[in-house]
Design an enzyme around this catalytic site. Structure first.
Site, PDB file in Angstrom:
ATOM      1  N   SER A 556      -5.704   2.636   3.420  1.00  0.00           N
ATOM      2  CA  SER A 556      -4.926   2.209   4.586  1.00  0.00           C
ATOM      3  C   SER A 556      -4.793   3.375   5.546  1.00  0.00           C
ATOM      4  O   SER A 556      -4.821   4.543   5.129  1.00  0.00           O
ATOM      5  CB  SER A 556      -3.538   1.728   4.149  1.00  0.00           C
ATOM      6  OG  SER A 556      -2.685   1.548   5.273  1.00  0.00           O
ATOM      7  N   TYR A 569       4.727   2.226  -0.487  1.00  0.00           N
ATOM      8  CA  TYR A 569       3.387   1.741  -0.161  1.00  0.00           C
ATOM      9  C   TYR A 569       2.509   2.884   0.335  1.00  0.00           C
ATOM     10  O   TYR A 569       1.380   3.073  -0.135  1.00  0.00           O
ATOM     11  CB  TYR A 569       3.489   0.643   0.898  1.00  0.00           C
ATOM     12  CG  TYR A 569       2.157   0.139   1.405  1.00  0.00           C
ATOM     13  CD1 TYR A 569       1.425  -0.795   0.691  1.00  0.00           C
ATOM     14  CD2 TYR A 569       1.623   0.604   2.617  1.00  0.00           C
ATOM     15  CE1 TYR A 569       0.205  -1.260   1.152  1.00  0.00           C
ATOM     16  CE2 TYR A 569       0.408   0.144   3.089  1.00  0.00           C
ATOM     17  CZ  TYR A 569      -0.303  -0.794   2.356  1.00  0.00           C
ATOM     18  OH  TYR A 569      -1.505  -1.243   2.813  1.00  0.00           O
TER      19      TYR A 569
END
Length: 679
Positions: A556, A569
């Site tokens: 990400s 996350y």
């Protein structure tokens, strides 16, 4: 029945016959019909031949797969035929006999269909017929079985001369309904399509009854001590452990996909005393050995031998096989022979475990297995009533390295970029994983779709095609035992793994003070730990294969960008990003490349966003959830929303071969987030 109906009638008959593998193998045999139609130039009637074209399959034949030729011109070729030494030239002459555009390319068997004086002709490769055709006393057995209703024709390579031979049999034996072709198959004929089909089935069924009624009970000999098949669970575990090793060996010259078969006839054959002798003789029908090679590689150890001992012996046997195949090629090659295509086996037989077959695609590998099963059935029939005697090596070579066969191979379409590669995609049941699975399959890969939602994995696999293309497997990436089962399933389905996409993930968006230990542990368990476990399990297979490979992490932009209220996350994604670097450094010596993709938030089609994270992120940024994708797009340099297919594009670019010297790289797919630029 009008002439206009003949092609459709021929296709229907072909599909009935070809749809039953007791009648003929995949792609094997051909059928024809004769009739009249208007000449497009003169308007007068002209007699035509409709015949299955080169490379087609009877069971799936369509009218587009028929070649259409003028019979008058085809029969006139008999007067210009230069003899058996130059009969290959006759195939090119078929082009001058085509009616109109001619349809499909005529096959080598066109002469048989055109020259035989019958309105309908079937040429098939049934196991029962080939059993008689390969028996040591085939002519006598054919006479005992059929009397004067079916005539024996000695082996001759398919071609114009064989067509002349069968035509002469038809003239000399008007009461006969067909022939047994030595070493090859059967041909039948009839005045009507119905009669021709009935005659074909009569030959096949009468031959089978003869074998059943006159055959010995144990044609392959008594059972060998120690060669009893392993129990199913143990057998499959052993097969999964051996398959990557075998696939690597079979891919020495070119990458191969594998297929595993442990059917009763295969296991029984390998448990019997005569199997080493019979396997060494190889197959006989040309369609068989074109797919299976001249003979299989046979392991000469019992199934209970230690795995490392078995693996070492297989490597020894593989070297011996390559040397013997090279000898075979050099001994029979002539100045004009095509180059040797590869010396690796297409069939590997492992007693007590089963049969492993290989091809440039999964269908090719599966079909090779089907052909060798046909060969086992043929051997059983021939040995039951006589002695199995296939055509000799010289004739096999003349077929395998026939210039006409080489031309057929040259007409095959160019392989897709990921052909013969086996991909495993975690989190493949939705969103980004689903898009990646679709792209990899579209580019030629076999795909294992893994997801903790097994139904979703199965749905995506079904979207990709049949089990030759993809399988779905339920797997939780946090469970090491489940991942071992997942990789075993991939090995049993396709032979191994060489392209892995660590995509499984989730997100819980909370400020630091609201993030619980459970939030932290869950996200790190799925992404940091899960991708580690997947990479470890699949790297074992890749190193066993010795074929290199690719591991891609869907990380990400958050792995390098400090976004708000997202500590668990983003930290898990950062751990994944560094795994890319660590594994690239460690696995490079095995030819395994490890790279990553850093997407921005993918809202549309995303399982993560649909699961509630989208609402939380929208609240963080103060926008409606329905506008979250547009919000993300507006903060990028390109002002474009990132979609699942954009991530899939990056995975393809990393794995398709153009970046063969790239490892340890992260590709941003974020439409330009300056704060996430890599430094």
């Amino acid at each position: 029945m009008t002439t206009a109906d003949l092609p459709a009638q021929l296709v229907a008959r072909s599909r009935r016959l070809g749809g039953d593998r007791r009648n003929t193998n995949f792609g094997g045999g051909n059928t024809s019909a004769k009739g009249t139609a208007a000449d497009p130039v003169t308007g007068g009637d002209v007699e035509l031949l409709w015949v299955k074209g080169s490379g087609g399959d009877l069971g799936t034949l369509t009218t587009a797969g028929l070649a259409v030729l003028r019979l008058d011109r085809l029969r006139e070729l008999a007067g210009t035929y230069p003899g058996a030494d130059r009969e290959d030239e006759m195939v090119a002459a078929f082009d001058y006999c085509l009616h109109g555009r001619g349809g499909a390319a005529p096959s080598i068997d066109t002469a048989m269909h055109g020259l035989v004086d019958a309105a309908h002709v079937d040429h098939l490769h049934p196991d029962s017929g080939i059993a008689l055709a390969t028996a040591a006393d085939g002519p006598e057995l054919t006479n005992s079985c059929f009397g004067d209703r079916v005539v024996w024709v000695p082996w001759r390579r398919p071609g114009f001369q064989l067509g002349l031979d069968i035509a002469e049999v038809r003239r000399a034996h008007p009461a006969a309904i067909g022939v047994i072709l030595g070493g090859h198959g059967v041909t039948a004929w009839g005045d009507t399509s119905e009669q021709c089909e009935a005659n074909s089935l009569e030959i096949i069924q009468v031959a089978q009854r003869f074998l059943d009624e006159h055959g010995r009970a144990e044609p392959f000999g008594p059972e060998l001590d120690g060669y009893t098949p392993l129990p199913e669970a143990d057998r499959h575990e052993r097969a999964a452990a051996l398959f990557p090793i075998l696939r690597g060996l079979a891919s020495t010259d070119s990458p191969q996909v594998g297929h595993y078969t442990d059917s009763g006839p295969v296991l029984d054959f390998l448990a019997r005393a005569r199997h080493p002798h019979l396997a060494a003789l190889g197959t006989s029908c040309p369609d068989h050995f074109l797919r299976t090679k001249v003979r299989p590689l046979l392991l000469d150890l019992p199934p209970t031998a230690p795995l490392d001992e078995t693996a070492a012996r297989l490597r020894e046997l593989h070297q011996a096989y390559r040397a013997d195949y090279t000898r075979y090629y050099q001994e029979h090659a002539e100045p004009g022979s095509p180059p040797m295509r590869g010396a690796d086996p297409a069939v590997v037989l492992v007693p007590g475990v089963g049969m492993f077959t290989f091809g440039a695609s999964k269908p090719a590998a599966r079909i090779a297995g089907e052909f060798y099963l046909n060969a086992i059935n043929v051997m059983r029939g021939a040995e039951a009533v006589s002695r199995y005697v296939p055509i000799d090596e010289r004739e096999k070579f003349r077929i395998e390295y026939w210039a006409l066969e080489e031309a057929k191979l040259a007409r095959l379409p160019k392989p897709r970029p990921l052909a013969a590669r086996i991909a495993l995609v975690t989190g493949g049941g939705s969103g980004i994983g689903r898009a990646i699975a679709h792209r990899l399959a579209a580019e030629g890969a076999c795909v294992v779709v893994a997801d903790r939602d097994g139904d979703a994995a199965d749905r995506v696999a079904a979207e990709l095609g049949d089990t030759d293309t993809a399988i779905g497997v339920r797997a939780d990436v946090t469970d090491a035992a489940a991942l071992a089962d997942l990789v075993r399933a991939a090995c049993l389905a396709f032979g191994g793994v060489d392209l892995v996409v660590n995509n499984a993930g989730l997100s819980i968006s909370k400020p630091l003070l609201e993030t619980t230990e459970a939030d932290w542990d869950l996200q790190h368990s799925v992404m940091a730990k899960g991708s580690f476990l997947v990479s470890r399990e699949t790297a074992r297979v890749m190193t066993a294969q010795g074929m290199g490979g690719d591991i891609v992490y869907i990380s990400s932009k958050n792995s390098v960008f400090a976004g708000p209220n997202n500590v668990a996350y983003s930290a898990a994604k950062a751990a994944q990003a560094h795994q890319v670097r660590l594994l690239a450094a460690e696995l490079g010596e095995h030819g395994i490349r490890v790279n990553g993709v850093n997407p921005d938030g993918v809202v549309r089609g995303s399982g993560i966003f649909a699961g509630g994270w989208g609402a939380k992120r929208a609240a963080v940024y103060g926008v409606p959830e329905s506008e979250l994708g547009a919000y993300y797009a507006q903060r990028t340099l390109l002002k474009r929303e990132v979609l699942p297919e954009h991530v899939a594009n990056a995975v393809f670019v990393l794995t398709a071969g153009e970046l063969s010297h790239t490892t340890g790289l992260h590709i941003p797919v974020d439409a330009g987030v300056a704060a996430a630029f890599l430094r």
